[in-house]
Motif scaffolding. Structure first.
Motif, PDB file in Angstrom:
ATOM      1  N   ASN A 135     -51.485 -35.863 -38.487  1.00  0.00           N
ATOM      2  CA  ASN A 135     -52.145 -35.779 -37.059  1.00  0.00           C
ATOM      3  C   ASN A 135     -53.006 -36.819 -37.305  1.00  0.00           C
ATOM      4  N   ILE A 136     -53.053 -37.900 -36.107  1.00  0.00           N
ATOM      5  CA  ILE A 136     -53.734 -39.066 -36.425  1.00  0.00           C
ATOM      6  C   ILE A 136     -55.167 -38.711 -35.657  1.00  0.00           C
ATOM      7  N   ASN A 137     -55.424 -37.613 -35.221  1.00  0.00           N
ATOM      8  CA  ASN A 137     -56.913 -37.327 -35.004  1.00  0.00           C
ATOM      9  C   ASN A 137     -57.587 -37.049 -36.474  1.00  0.00           C
ATOM     10  N   GLY A 138     -58.383 -37.972 -37.008  1.00  0.00           N
ATOM     11  CA  GLY A 138     -58.805 -37.705 -38.083  1.00  0.00           C
ATOM     12  C   GLY A 138     -57.994 -37.847 -39.307  1.00  0.00           C
ATOM     13  N   CYS A 139     -56.908 -38.096 -39.164  1.00  0.00           N
ATOM     14  CA  CYS A 139     -55.985 -38.713 -40.395  1.00  0.00           C
ATOM     15  C   CYS A 139     -55.631 -37.299 -41.193  1.00  0.00           C
ATOM     16  N   GLN A 140     -55.469 -36.215 -40.701  1.00  0.00           N
ATOM     17  CA  GLN A 140     -55.309 -34.891 -41.279  1.00  0.00           C
ATOM     18  C   GLN A 140     -53.684 -34.818 -41.473  1.00  0.00           C
ATOM     19  N   PHE A 141     -53.582 -34.680 -42.722  1.00  0.00           N
ATOM     20  CA  PHE A 141     -51.957 -34.417 -43.227  1.00  0.00           C
ATOM     21  C   PHE A 141     -51.818 -32.937 -43.538  1.00  0.00           C
ATOM     22  N   SER A 142     -50.433 -32.580 -43.262  1.00  0.00           N
ATOM     23  CA  SER A 142     -50.155 -31.315 -43.581  1.00  0.00           C
ATOM     24  C   SER A 142     -48.570 -31.345 -44.263  1.00  0.00           C
ATOM     25  N   GLY A 143     -48.180 -30.389 -44.936  1.00  0.00           N
ATOM     26  CA  GLY A 143     -46.815 -30.550 -45.532  1.00  0.00           C
ATOM     27  C   GLY A 143     -46.961 -31.048 -46.786  1.00  0.00           C
ATOM     28  N   GLY A 144     -45.958 -31.503 -47.429  1.00  0.00           N
ATOM     29  CA  GLY A 144     -45.758 -32.176 -48.684  1.00  0.00           C
ATOM     30  C   GLY A 144     -45.688 -30.902 -49.949  1.00  0.00           C
ATOM     31  N   SER A 145     -46.044 -31.062 -50.843  1.00  0.00           N
ATOM     32  CA  SER A 145     -45.993 -30.195 -51.885  1.00  0.00           C
ATOM     33  C   SER A 145     -47.083 -29.083 -51.936  1.00  0.00           C
ATOM     34  N   ASP A 146     -48.398 -29.584 -51.304  1.00  0.00           N
ATOM     35  CA  ASP A 146     -49.618 -28.912 -51.625  1.00  0.00           C
ATOM     36  C   ASP A 146     -50.366 -28.454 -49.945  1.00  0.00           C
ATOM     37  N   GLY A 147     -49.444 -28.826 -48.947  1.00  0.00           N
ATOM     38  CA  GLY A 147     -50.091 -28.392 -47.642  1.00  0.00           C
ATOM     39  C   GLY A 147     -50.847 -29.576 -47.020  1.00  0.00           C
ATOM     40  N   TYR A 148     -51.098 -30.455 -48.020  1.00  0.00           N
ATOM     41  CA  TYR A 148     -52.279 -31.370 -47.393  1.00  0.00           C
ATOM     42  C   TYR A 148     -51.609 -32.851 -47.621  1.00  0.00           C
ATOM     43  N   GLY A 149     -50.419 -33.034 -47.402  1.00  0.00           N
ATOM     44  CA  GLY A 149     -49.687 -34.440 -47.458  1.00  0.00           C
ATOM     45  C   GLY A 149     -49.615 -34.852 -48.847  1.00  0.00           C
ATOM     46  N   ASN A 150     -50.046 -34.269 -49.872  1.00  0.00           N
ATOM     47  CA  ASN A 150     -49.560 -34.964 -51.348  1.00  0.00           C
ATOM     48  C   ASN A 150     -48.435 -34.267 -51.632  1.00  0.00           C
ATOM     49  N   VAL A 151     -47.639 -35.160 -52.692  1.00  0.00           N
ATOM     50  CA  VAL A 151     -46.202 -34.505 -52.959  1.00  0.00           C
ATOM     51  C   VAL A 151     -46.414 -34.673 -54.733  1.00  0.00           C
ATOM     52  N   GLU A 152     -46.259 -33.639 -55.422  1.00  0.00           N
ATOM     53  CA  GLU A 152     -46.033 -33.374 -56.642  1.00  0.00           C
ATOM     54  C   GLU A 152     -44.717 -33.196 -57.182  1.00  0.00           C
ATOM     55  N   VAL A 153     -44.060 -33.765 -58.002  1.00  0.00           N
ATOM     56  CA  VAL A 153     -42.983 -33.382 -58.580  1.00  0.00           C
ATOM     57  C   VAL A 153     -42.716 -33.443 -60.216  1.00  0.00           C
ATOM     58  N   MET A 154     -41.966 -32.900 -60.702  1.00  0.00           N
ATOM     59  CA  MET A 154     -41.660 -32.930 -62.071  1.00  0.00           C
ATOM     60  C   MET A 154     -40.966 -34.456 -62.411  1.00  0.00           C
ATOM     61  N   GLN A 155     -41.208 -35.204 -63.067  1.00  0.00           N
ATOM     62  CA  GLN A 155     -40.696 -36.583 -63.259  1.00  0.00           C
ATOM     63  C   GLN A 155     -39.273 -36.879 -63.872  1.00  0.00           C
ATOM     64  N   LYS A 156     -38.554 -37.333 -63.419  1.00  0.00           N
ATOM     65  CA  LYS A 156     -36.869 -37.737 -63.833  1.00  0.00           C
ATOM     66  C   LYS A 156     -36.452 -36.337 -63.255  1.00  0.00           C
ATOM     67  N   THR A 157     -36.649 -36.122 -62.293  1.00  0.00           N
ATOM     68  CA  THR A 157     -35.751 -34.731 -61.882  1.00  0.00           C
ATOM     69  C   THR A 157     -34.970 -35.307 -60.622  1.00  0.00           C
ATOM     70  N   GLY A 158     -34.633 -36.559 -60.385  1.00  0.00           N
ATOM     71  CA  GLY A 158     -33.830 -36.986 -59.280  1.00  0.00           C
ATOM     72  C   GLY A 158     -34.864 -37.917 -58.087  1.00  0.00           C
ATOM     73  N   GLY A 159     -34.288 -38.673 -57.465  1.00  0.00           N
ATOM     74  CA  GLY A 159     -34.910 -39.344 -56.465  1.00  0.00           C
ATOM     75  C   GLY A 159     -35.338 -38.112 -55.267  1.00  0.00           C
ATOM     76  N   LYS A 160     -36.731 -38.523 -54.556  1.00  0.00           N
ATOM     77  CA  LYS A 160     -37.069 -37.750 -53.785  1.00  0.00           C
ATOM     78  C   LYS A 160     -37.411 -38.528 -52.375  1.00  0.00           C
ATOM     79  N   LYS A 161     -36.979 -37.677 -51.386  1.00  0.00           N
ATOM     80  CA  LYS A 161     -37.292 -38.319 -49.894  1.00  0.00           C
ATOM     81  C   LYS A 161     -38.594 -37.657 -49.325  1.00  0.00           C
ATOM     82  N   ILE A 162     -39.570 -38.291 -48.846  1.00  0.00           N
ATOM     83  CA  ILE A 162     -40.761 -37.870 -48.380  1.00  0.00           C
ATOM     84  C   ILE A 162     -40.672 -38.305 -46.688  1.00  0.00           C
ATOM     85  N   GLN A 163     -40.472 -37.431 -45.898  1.00  0.00           N
ATOM     86  CA  GLN A 163     -40.511 -37.837 -44.536  1.00  0.00           C
ATOM     87  C   GLN A 163     -41.934 -37.499 -43.916  1.00  0.00           C
TER      88      GLN A 163
END
Length: 136
Positions: A37-65
């Motif tokens: 949301n460009i109003n205030g640079c507010q992110f939602s989604g990802g792995s934490d609900g705030y736009g950040n993405v955390e994955v276990m390493q070496k578990t295959g390529g990941k696509k973040i849209q």
């Protein structure tokens, strides 16, 4: 082979083929969807609900849209990646002016801030927003 056994075998093969085609249809689906949301640079989604993405390493390529909300006049500029593991990240347009895809090769550890750079088509004003991608 008896008719009953053959029917079971054909049914089992059909189920396996159906599962493969269902997986193939989702091959382009994002692993993580993030909304900005460009109003205030507010992110939602990802792995934490705030736009950040955390994955276990070496578990295959990941696509973040990343999809822009309320950004009809904004266009994506080149994304800036900072931190260890930036060599695992690349970006591409999502085929839609308000969608950006980030591909995380996820070949090892990473702690990368990704800065989304936007430019207003009308005024030239820029906006920068930055969540993280972490391969643990």
């Amino acid at each position: 082979m008896k008719i009953g056994q053959m029917q079971i075998l054909v049914l089992a093969l059909a189920m396996v083929a159906g599962a493969d085609s269902a997986l193939a249809q989702d091959a382009n689906a994002p692993d993580f969807k993030v909304e900005l949301n460009i109003n205030g640079c507010q992110f939602s989604g990802g792995s934490d609900g705030y736009g950040n993405v955390e994955v276990m390493q070496k578990t295959g390529g990941k696509k973040i849209q990343i999809e822009l909300l309320y950004g009809e006049d904004m266009v994506f500029e080149q994304t800036t990646f900072r931190g260890p593991g930036t060599d695992q990240m690349r970006e591409s347009g999502g085929g839609n002016a308000n969608v950006l895809n980030i591909f995380n090769a996820n070949t090892g550890p990473a702690d990368v801030y990704y800065q989304i750079n936007l430019r207003n088509k009308q005024t030239g004003q820029t906006l920068k927003c930055d969540p993280r991608i972490v391969n643990q």
